[in-house]
Design a protein around this motif. Sequence first.
Motif, PDB file in Angstrom:
ATOM      1  N   PRO A   1     -14.201  16.140  -0.035  1.00 26.10           N
ATOM      2  CA  PRO A   1     -13.966  17.589  -0.124  1.00 26.10           C
ATOM      3  C   PRO A   1     -15.173  18.450   0.241  1.00 26.10           C
ATOM      4  O   PRO A   1     -15.013  19.550   0.768  1.00 26.10           O
ATOM      5  CB  PRO A   1     -13.570  17.799  -1.588  1.00 26.10           C
ATOM      6  CG  PRO A   1     -13.008  16.489  -2.015  1.00 26.10           C
ATOM      7  CD  PRO A   1     -13.797  15.451  -1.264  1.00 26.10           C
ATOM      8  N   ASP A   2     -16.386  17.955  -0.013  1.00 29.32           N
ATOM      9  CA  ASP A   2     -17.574  18.762   0.298  1.00 29.32           C
ATOM     10  C   ASP A   2     -18.029  18.613   1.751  1.00 29.32           C
ATOM     11  O   ASP A   2     -19.036  19.166   2.159  1.00 29.32           O
ATOM     12  CB  ASP A   2     -18.720  18.420  -0.652  1.00 29.32           C
ATOM     13  CG  ASP A   2     -19.243  17.001  -0.486  1.00 29.32           C
ATOM     14  OD1 ASP A   2     -18.673  16.234   0.328  1.00 29.32           O
ATOM     15  OD2 ASP A   2     -20.221  16.650  -1.172  1.00 29.32           O
ATOM     16  N   GLY A   3     -17.277  17.819   2.552  1.00 25.49           N
ATOM     17  CA  GLY A   3     -17.603  17.632   3.960  1.00 25.49           C
ATOM     18  C   GLY A   3     -18.340  16.345   4.255  1.00 25.49           C
ATOM     19  O   GLY A   3     -18.435  15.937   5.410  1.00 25.49           O
ATOM     20  N   ASP A   4     -18.905  15.701   3.228  1.00 30.45           N
ATOM     21  CA  ASP A   4     -19.565  14.427   3.438  1.00 30.45           C
ATOM     22  C   ASP A   4     -18.536  13.374   3.820  1.00 30.45           C
ATOM     23  O   ASP A   4     -17.325  13.573   3.665  1.00 30.45           O
ATOM     24  CB  ASP A   4     -20.315  13.985   2.179  1.00 30.45           C
ATOM     25  CG  ASP A   4     -21.594  14.778   1.938  1.00 30.45           C
ATOM     26  OD1 ASP A   4     -22.011  15.542   2.830  1.00 30.45           O
ATOM     27  OD2 ASP A   4     -22.166  14.630   0.840  1.00 30.45           O
ATOM     28  N   VAL A   5     -19.016  12.240   4.308  1.00 30.96           N
ATOM     29  CA  VAL A   5     -18.135  11.152   4.730  1.00 30.96           C
ATOM     30  C   VAL A   5     -18.524   9.889   3.972  1.00 30.96           C
ATOM     31  O   VAL A   5     -19.697   9.510   3.940  1.00 30.96           O
ATOM     32  CB  VAL A   5     -18.244  10.915   6.248  1.00 30.96           C
ATOM     33  CG1 VAL A   5     -17.383   9.734   6.677  1.00 30.96           C
ATOM     34  CG2 VAL A   5     -17.856  12.174   7.012  1.00 30.96           C
ATOM     35  N   ALA A   6     -17.534   9.247   3.359  1.00 27.82           N
ATOM     36  CA  ALA A   6     -17.754   7.989   2.660  1.00 27.82           C
ATOM     37  C   ALA A   6     -17.341   6.840   3.572  1.00 27.82           C
ATOM     38  O   ALA A   6     -16.390   6.955   4.338  1.00 27.82           O
ATOM     39  CB  ALA A   6     -16.957   7.950   1.360  1.00 27.82           C
ATOM     40  N   VAL A   7     -18.063   5.728   3.451  1.00 26.65           N
ATOM     41  CA  VAL A   7     -17.808   4.537   4.257  1.00 26.65           C
ATOM     42  C   VAL A   7     -17.707   3.343   3.309  1.00 26.65           C
ATOM     43  O   VAL A   7     -18.511   3.213   2.387  1.00 26.65           O
ATOM     44  CB  VAL A   7     -18.951   4.300   5.273  1.00 26.65           C
ATOM     45  CG1 VAL A   7     -18.684   3.081   6.127  1.00 26.65           C
ATOM     46  CG2 VAL A   7     -19.171   5.528   6.134  1.00 26.65           C
TER      47      VAL A   7
END
Length: 79
Positions: free
Chosen positions: A37-43
């Motif tokens: 939601p905050d724009g970060d990307v999880a991998v």
Amino acid sequence: MPHAYNGMAARDLQGAVWRKSRYSNSQGTCVEFAKLPDGDVAVRNSRFPDGPALVYTPAEMEAMLLGIKDGEFDYLIRD
């Protein structure tokens, strides 16, 4: 959703919608990505869906993807 941080359990990223490449193989050995939601990307590693997730900023993802597209990391998969 709790604050996302590197190495957190991927299962704790409630609401994350994980996607993998259409080039992934049928054995499930894939890298999956989720936009937070905050724009970060999880991998995460698809073989361990509850395992750790690494979290990157949009700028970090952009640098990595541009490098991949430019062939900078081809040596990792070629002999």
